[in-house]
Design a protein around this motif. Structure first.
Motif, short mmCIF file in Angstrom:
data_model
loop_
_atom_site.label_atom_id
_atom_site.label_comp_id
_atom_site.label_asym_id
_atom_site.label_seq_id
_atom_site.Cartn_x
_atom_site.Cartn_y
_atom_site.Cartn_z
N GLY A 1 0.71 -1.20 0.04
CA GLY A 1 0.02 -0.07 -0.12
C GLY A 1 0.82 1.22 -0.18
N SER B 1 -8.08 3.30 0.46
CA SER B 1 -8.29 4.62 1.35
C SER B 1 -7.10 4.97 2.18
CB SER B 1 -9.75 4.64 2.19
OG SER B 1 -10.92 4.54 1.21
N GLU B 2 -6.66 4.20 2.94
CA GLU B 2 -5.54 4.46 3.65
C GLU B 2 -4.45 4.98 2.92
OE1 GLU B 2 -3.28 5.37 6.75
OE2 GLU B 2 -5.59 5.12 6.80
N CYS B 3 -4.20 4.28 1.88
CA CYS B 3 -3.01 4.45 0.91
C CYS B 3 -3.06 5.81 0.39
CB CYS B 3 -3.26 3.52 -0.16
SG CYS B 3 -2.02 3.85 -1.65
N CYS B 4 -4.63 6.08 0.03
CA CYS B 4 -4.65 7.59 -0.76
C CYS B 4 -4.55 8.64 0.31
CB CYS B 4 -5.94 7.64 -1.49
SG CYS B 4 -6.14 6.50 -2.75
N ARG B 5 -5.26 8.32 1.49
CA ARG B 5 -4.97 9.39 2.54
C ARG B 5 -3.70 9.83 2.92
NH1 ARG B 5 -8.95 6.29 5.52
NH2 ARG B 5 -11.08 7.28 5.56
N ARG B 6 -2.53 9.00 2.79
CA ARG B 6 -1.27 9.45 3.04
C ARG B 6 -0.58 10.06 1.89
NH1 ARG B 6 -0.97 3.92 4.89
NH2 ARG B 6 0.04 3.25 2.78
N PRO C 1 -4.91 13.73 1.67
CA PRO C 1 -6.14 13.17 2.50
C PRO C 1 -7.48 14.04 1.93
CG PRO C 1 -4.53 14.59 3.61
CD PRO C 1 -4.17 14.14 2.49
N ALA D 1 -10.99 -0.01 2.40
CA ALA D 1 -10.40 0.75 3.78
C ALA D 1 -8.79 0.70 3.36
CB ALA D 1 -10.65 -0.30 4.80
N ARG D 2 -8.37 -0.24 2.59
CA ARG D 2 -6.85 -0.16 2.32
C ARG D 2 -6.34 0.61 1.24
NH1 ARG D 2 -4.94 -6.68 1.19
NH2 ARG D 2 -2.89 -5.41 1.35
N THR E 1 -9.21 12.23 -0.91
CA THR E 1 -9.50 11.21 -0.60
C THR E 1 -10.93 11.22 0.16
OG1 THR E 1 -7.25 10.33 -0.48
CG2 THR E 1 -9.05 9.09 0.86
N GLU E 2 -11.04 12.21 0.99
CA GLU E 2 -12.24 12.51 1.86
C GLU E 2 -13.44 12.77 1.09
OE1 GLU E 2 -12.38 11.34 5.01
OE2 GLU E 2 -10.32 10.85 5.03
#
Length: 795
Positions: free
Chosen positions: A712, A769-774, A777, A766-767, A780-781
């Protein structure tokens, strides 16, 4: 509130304006307050059409009626929502009097002023038993030239046909080439008589200049010379290739582009920005020299940074692609086009007038400039040739001077040559583009599956749909072809079990023309009928559609939806029939197969395909979906040879296979058919089952799946693939995948329970989304809001 006349409301509206409207605004406002059914306003970008739109909303608030403000895009809808809330407060009303309704978000949904995407308004018109339109006084359709869009335009087109006569309409558009013809069509087809206000004058006039003798870097240096008043910057430099944007930006960063004060302000602004990964370090060096890069390959957070610095007048130049001209509000003093041709090298062609006018229109800022500038450069080969000719002509032909004769001979030997494989453009073509009339409004595209499902869910009667199709703004031959296409769509829905037709179709309707059950060892896919391109859709229809009748002599009267019809409404990001088809297959798929299937429906630019190719059969062995279902079915239907499914011939043993692998590793090329990817296998089977559905496009891709293999870590993946200059494309791909996974949660394969299926998709969401948030953000939101608020029907 005392009831006001329209004249009194008009007086109040003019009285609260902080400035005197200029001519086209005044003409449009007077037309609105005096017209019976509404106005079509056609004016160039930057002429303040929002001021005109606000008049309709001002009137609705003062008459205690409801008004809809529609736009073609969710992003634009949210922008206008905030603007209209500010306007309502300015007029003495409450921000709560303005509401927002999109497919995934509602705010103040019972307000008098409703800012909505066009699809919401259309869907409400289909359900008059739920939505009371007797209290609606006006509908504003902003960016109405999107009527030409093959996918979105038909929603507005049908909406105009369904609006009750008492609702007045305000259509706001860029200048179009057939406004009178369009109003005649609207009057004769839908009995809606609008007044026309048209203007070709810009608030900031443009100066056009052909530049035959300067290279781009020299042109930009010339434009940045002088004081604030005389400089021709800030400027947008339009390119038609993302890689070329970076190349040009690198050429410009060594030039004297910004003042010391601007550079200090840029350094201060960049302290709060994280530019440490991906293209960040390269972009930072460019920004410090006053040069920005803006295109789809740049991460959204970096694009927002470029936009902010440019709007603060800290950047002298932004090198961008033409997509910026159609969406982002980023006007400049000047626009520079280093080329007038676009496309792959083997298919380069002159840009079309509509695209050219969009880019030209970005020049000239109403709040800062007295005039804007458009510079179009000659090809660098032509510049070099012109410079050579100037030197060569300075030596007289009849000179007797030995030194000059020697110099002339040497110059002639070094004469620059034009390349035979290069596409050039001319000054005449530039002026022809500049003087070309604007695009015409015309009906484009077929009735979308999702739209047809909405209409049938509202009423099973087919004749009202036929009437709308028969009134489309197109030639009679194309209308007949569209009616036949509608009949084929209805039969496809019937065969798939989405509707019951009355009267029932004859037995012959069950027989469909499928591809022949013979295969070619060298073929990589079936030659199915291609979907019309937007250009084809506007002017022509395929011979197949013009000549073929769905079922001779049969004409259904009703299409009664079955319990499955709602599934079609569940999909926005993919053809809904293909979406349901995938759900029915993926119950036996492993995670790698699920991701391959999902990624394949998200279009990827051709330039990136080599970097995101699906691993070979040997690198990624097939999963259970391929081995237990797809391969046997493809063989059974004669759609593929065994070696096209597995990479090996039936008579090949393991030792022979290993020897072939060794030969391939040593560079030997064998005449063997390419092995189908999972995505291609799915497409073959779908097209066998649905040969009449031609608007499905599959691109085998393995990007998101490989990012998971990298744990990720988005930046690690991007760096390993050398995709820093295209990372925005990959990031957008992940966001679109998240949205698609959200859509697929609404259905469930028969082999799984909803809990298991949704659990699998939620884990992937979830996986990713967490990758994209980093990475980003904010973007992604926004994408996650759409997943969480996904609605099938607005009811």
């Amino acid at each position: 509130m005392t009831e006001l006349t329209r004249e009194e409301i008009a007086e109040r509206y003019f009285a609260q304006l902080p400035f005197t409207p200029y001519p086209v605004q005044e003409d449009a406002l007077l037309a609105w307050f005096s017209s019976k059914q509404g106005v079509l306003v056609c004016a160039p970008t930057g002429t303040g059409k929002t001021l005109i739109a606000e008049a309709a909303l001002f009137e609705a608030l003062h008459t205690n009626t409801v008004a809809y403000y529609t736009t073609p895009l969710i992003a634009l809808t949210e922008q206008k929502f905030r603007e209209m809330q500010e306007a309502a407060v300015r007029w003495g009303f409450s921000a709560r009097d303005v509401g927002l309704v999109t497919g995934n978000r509602r705010e103040n949904p019972d307000a008098q002023i409703l800012v909505v995407v066009a699809e919401i308004l259309f869907n409400r018109l289909l359900h008059p038993e739920i939505w009371d339109f007797s209290v609606v006084s006006a509908v504003v359709m902003d960016e109405f030239h999107s009527f030409n869009d093959p996918e979105r335009g038909i929603v507005w087109e049908f909406t105009l046909g369904l609006l009750p006569p008492h609702i007045r309409t305000l259509l706001l558009s860029a200048t179009v080439g057939n406004a009178v013809e369009f109003l005649h069509w609207l009057r004769t087809a839908h009995r809606r008589d609008l007044e026309l206000v048209i203007s070709t004058e810009r608030k900031v006039p443009l100066v056009f200049q052909w530049v035959p003798d300067r290279l781009l870097t020299e042109q930009i240096e010339e434009m940045t010379a002088g004081d604030e008043e005389s400089r021709k910057t800030p400027a947008l430099v339009f390119c038609f290739n993302r890689e070329e944007c970076w190349t040009i930006a690198e050429q410009l960063k060594g030039r004297d582009m910004v003042t010391r004060e601007q550079q200090a302000a840029i350094q201060e602004a960049l302290k709060e920005a994280d530019l440490s990964q991906g293209a960040g370090p390269k972009l930072k060096q460019l920004l410090l020299r006053g040069v920005g890069v803006h295109h789809a390959g740049v991460l959204p957070k970096y694009r927002r940074l470029v936009e902010d610095l440019f709007q603060r007048k800290l950047l002298s130049v932004v090198v961008c692609t033409e997509t910026l001209s159609a969406g982002i509000n980023l006007p400049a003093r000047s626009v520079v086009l280093p080329t007038l041709v676009k496309g792959p090298r083997e298919k380069r062609r002159l840009i079309d007038p509509s695209s050219a006018h969009q880019m030209f229109g970005r020049a000239g800022r109403p709040q800062y400039d007295k005039q804007g500038y458009v510079f179009v450069l000659a090809h660098e080969d032509d510049v070099k040739l012109a410079r050579w000719k100037e030197k060569y002509d300075q030596i007289p032909e009849d000179t007797k001077d030995p030194q000059l004769l020697k110099l002339k001979k040497e110059l002639k030997r070094k004469m620059p040559q034009k390349r035979p494989d290069e596409v050039y453009w001319t000054e005449a073509q530039f002026w022809k583009l500049k003087n070309s009339p604007p695009a015409k409004l015309i009906s484009r595209g077929h009735v979308p599956w999702r739209l047809l499902a909405y209409m049938l869910q509202a009423s099973p009667e087919i004749e009202p749909i036929r009437r709308l199709v028969s009134k489309r703004l197109m030639e009679s031959g194309r209308i007949q072809a569209e009616l036949r296409h509608l009949e084929r769509m209805l039969l496809t829905l019937w065969r798939a079990g989405y509707v019951q037709l009355e009267p029932p179709p004859p037995a012959s309707a069950l027989v469909v023309d499928r591809p022949k059950s013979t295969v070619d060892r060298n073929r990589t896919s079936w030659d199915f009928p291609a979907q019309n391109t937007p250009e084809q859709t506007s002017d022509e229809t395929s011979a197949n559609e013009q000549s073929s009748e769905a079922v001779p002599g049969y004409k259904p009267e009703r299409a009664i939806p079955t319990e499955h019809i709602w599934k079609i409404s569940a999909f926005r990001s993919v053809n809904p029939l293909y979406g349901v088809f995938l759900v029915n297959q993926l119950g036996v798929a492993d995670q790698a197969e699920l991701l391959q299937a999902m990624e394949s429906v998200l279009e990827m630019p051709r330039s990136l395909l080599s970097a995101v190719r699906v691993p070979s059969y040997d690198e990624m062995p097939p999963g259970p979906l391929a081995t237990t279902r797809l391969d046997p079915l493809l063989l059974e239907h004669g759609l593929a040879l065994p070696e096209q499914l597995t990479g090996r011939r039936e008579d090949e043993d393991e030792e022979e296979r290993e020897e072939r692998r060794r030969r391939q590793r040593r560079g030997f090329v064998e005449d063997r058919p390419r092995v189908f990817t999972l995505a291609e296998k799915l497409e073959l089977l779908f097209r066998y089952d649905f040969p009449d559905v031609t608007d499905v496009k599959i691109t085998p891709v393995w990007a998101a799946g490989e990012i998971l293999e990298f744990g990720g870590d988005f930046n690690k993946y991007i760096t390993s693939k050398s995709l820093q200059k295209q990372e925005g494309i990959i990031f957008r791909h992940l966001l679109r995948l998240i949205l698609l996974l959200g859509e697929f949660k609404q259905l469930c394969p028969v082999e799984l329970t909803p809990e298991v299926w949704q659990g699998q998709l939620d884990e992937l969401i979830a996986r990713f989304s967490e990758c994209c948030r980093r990475v980003d953000p904010t973007s992604t939101e926004k994408a996650l809001e759409q997943v969480e608020g996904e609605e099938v029907i607005d009811d």
